[in-house]
Design a protein around this motif. Structure first.
Motif, PDB file in Angstrom:
ATOM      1  N   LEU A 120     -11.940  -1.971 -15.616  1.00 19.69           N
ATOM      2  CA  LEU A 120     -10.495  -2.618 -16.208  1.00 19.69           C
ATOM      3  C   LEU A 120     -10.099  -3.755 -15.270  1.00 19.69           C
ATOM      4  O   LEU A 120      -9.566  -4.486 -15.577  1.00 19.69           O
ATOM      5  N   LEU A 121     -10.029  -3.076 -13.983  1.00 17.14           N
ATOM      6  CA  LEU A 121      -9.517  -4.025 -12.915  1.00 17.14           C
ATOM      7  C   LEU A 121     -10.344  -5.238 -12.744  1.00 17.14           C
ATOM      8  O   LEU A 121     -10.009  -6.512 -12.704  1.00 17.14           O
ATOM      9  N   GLN A 143     -10.524   7.883   0.228  1.00 17.16           N
ATOM     10  CA  GLN A 143     -11.783   8.272  -0.446  1.00 17.16           C
ATOM     11  C   GLN A 143     -11.075   8.175  -1.832  1.00 17.16           C
ATOM     12  O   GLN A 143     -11.888   7.615  -2.777  1.00 17.16           O
ATOM     13  N   ALA A 144     -10.012   8.496  -2.370  1.00 10.45           N
ATOM     14  CA  ALA A 144      -9.512   8.682  -3.640  1.00 10.45           C
ATOM     15  C   ALA A 144      -9.301   7.010  -4.013  1.00 10.45           C
ATOM     16  O   ALA A 144      -9.615   6.873  -5.339  1.00 10.45           O
ATOM     17  N   LEU A 145      -8.855   6.335  -3.288  1.00 10.28           N
ATOM     18  CA  LEU A 145      -8.507   5.001  -3.620  1.00 10.28           C
ATOM     19  C   LEU A 145     -10.068   4.322  -3.969  1.00 10.28           C
ATOM     20  O   LEU A 145     -10.096   3.632  -4.834  1.00 10.28           O
ATOM     21  N   GLU A 146     -10.876   4.387  -2.993  1.00 12.10           N
ATOM     22  CA  GLU A 146     -12.479   4.120  -3.420  1.00 12.10           C
ATOM     23  C   GLU A 146     -13.017   4.301  -4.502  1.00 12.10           C
ATOM     24  O   GLU A 146     -13.585   3.683  -5.262  1.00 12.10           O
ATOM     25  N   TYR A 164     -11.987  -3.243  -5.570  1.00 12.70           N
ATOM     26  CA  TYR A 164     -10.756  -3.784  -4.911  1.00 12.70           C
ATOM     27  C   TYR A 164     -11.261  -3.732  -3.184  1.00 12.70           C
ATOM     28  O   TYR A 164     -11.980  -2.984  -3.143  1.00 12.70           O
ATOM     29  N   PRO A 165     -10.564  -4.538  -2.493  1.00 16.71           N
ATOM     30  CA  PRO A 165     -10.722  -4.373  -1.202  1.00 16.71           C
ATOM     31  C   PRO A 165     -10.875  -2.997  -0.502  1.00 16.71           C
ATOM     32  O   PRO A 165      -9.717  -2.344  -0.908  1.00 16.71           O
ATOM     33  N   MET A 222       0.868  -1.219   0.008  1.00 18.76           N
ATOM     34  CA  MET A 222       0.012   0.131  -0.009  1.00 18.76           C
ATOM     35  C   MET A 222       0.760   1.207  -0.129  1.00 18.76           C
ATOM     36  O   MET A 222       0.557   2.275  -0.280  1.00 18.76           O
ATOM     37  N   ARG A 223       2.208   1.239   0.676  1.00 17.39           N
ATOM     38  CA  ARG A 223       2.980   2.301   0.499  1.00 17.39           C
ATOM     39  C   ARG A 223       3.133   3.104  -0.689  1.00 17.39           C
ATOM     40  O   ARG A 223       3.087   4.325  -0.881  1.00 17.39           O
TER      41      ARG A 223
END
Length: 169
Positions: A145-146, A21-24, A31-32, A1-2
């Motif tokens: 795409l993921l 929030q950006a990752l979500e 993605y988890p 994650m780093r």
């Protein structure tokens, strides 16, 4: 994650919840969901390593928040990450090791292992297909795409399981 957090911070300063929030938003349900505690622990380690620096920002109606920004060393780490191909094939895959080790002992039965893994992959594919939302643009397209990539990997894994079963029967 780093490195994921560093890459996000390369786009501009943010605090932990903004990064989550950006990752979500980017990855959606495919993605988890990142654990906020893990994000803050990782940010602390990145700061100790000199890859980011944090500063406290006071807020009148809330507790102070810590805003992080990437350092030059952090940018170099992100650039190196983007330049380095991702590891494949997955020789150290857990299932591969189970199958290889079961071969020498005869227990558990290799075909049973293959069938259990096949059922698991099929269940994962069904779950992924429920996540597909059809035509998407922008950030939603990245999540699509993921999902597509994960589905293709699962299909390749299913094909490999079939090959293993043919070889072992």
């Amino acid at each position: 994650m780093r490195l994921h957090l560093l890459a996000l911070l390369a786009g501009g300063p943010a605090h932990g919840y903004e990064l989550r929030q950006a990752l979500e938003k980017l990855l959606g349900a495919a993605y988890p969901q990142p654990n906020i505690g893990q994000i803050y622990v990782t940010l602390g380690r990145l700061e100790q390593a000199g890859l980011i620096k944090g500063r406290l920002v006071s807020q009148s109606d809330r507790p102070d928040k810590r805003i992080y920004e990437i350092t030059d060393a952090g940018r170099e780490a992100v650039d190196a990450w983007y330049e380095t191909p991702s590891e494949t094939p997955r020789i150290r895959d857990d299932f591969f090791m189970k199958l290889a080790l079961a071969h020498g002992t005869g227990r558990p039965d290799q075909i049973d292992l293959i069938n259990k893994q096949r059922r698991h992959y099929l269940n994962l594919m069904r779950a992924l297909s429920r996540l597909e939302t059809g035509e998407a643009t922008g950030d939603a397209r990245i999540a699509e795409l993921l999902i597509e990539g994960a589905s293709l990997h699962l299909q390749a894994d299913l094909d490999w399981l079939e090959r293993c079963q043919e070889e072992l029967e």
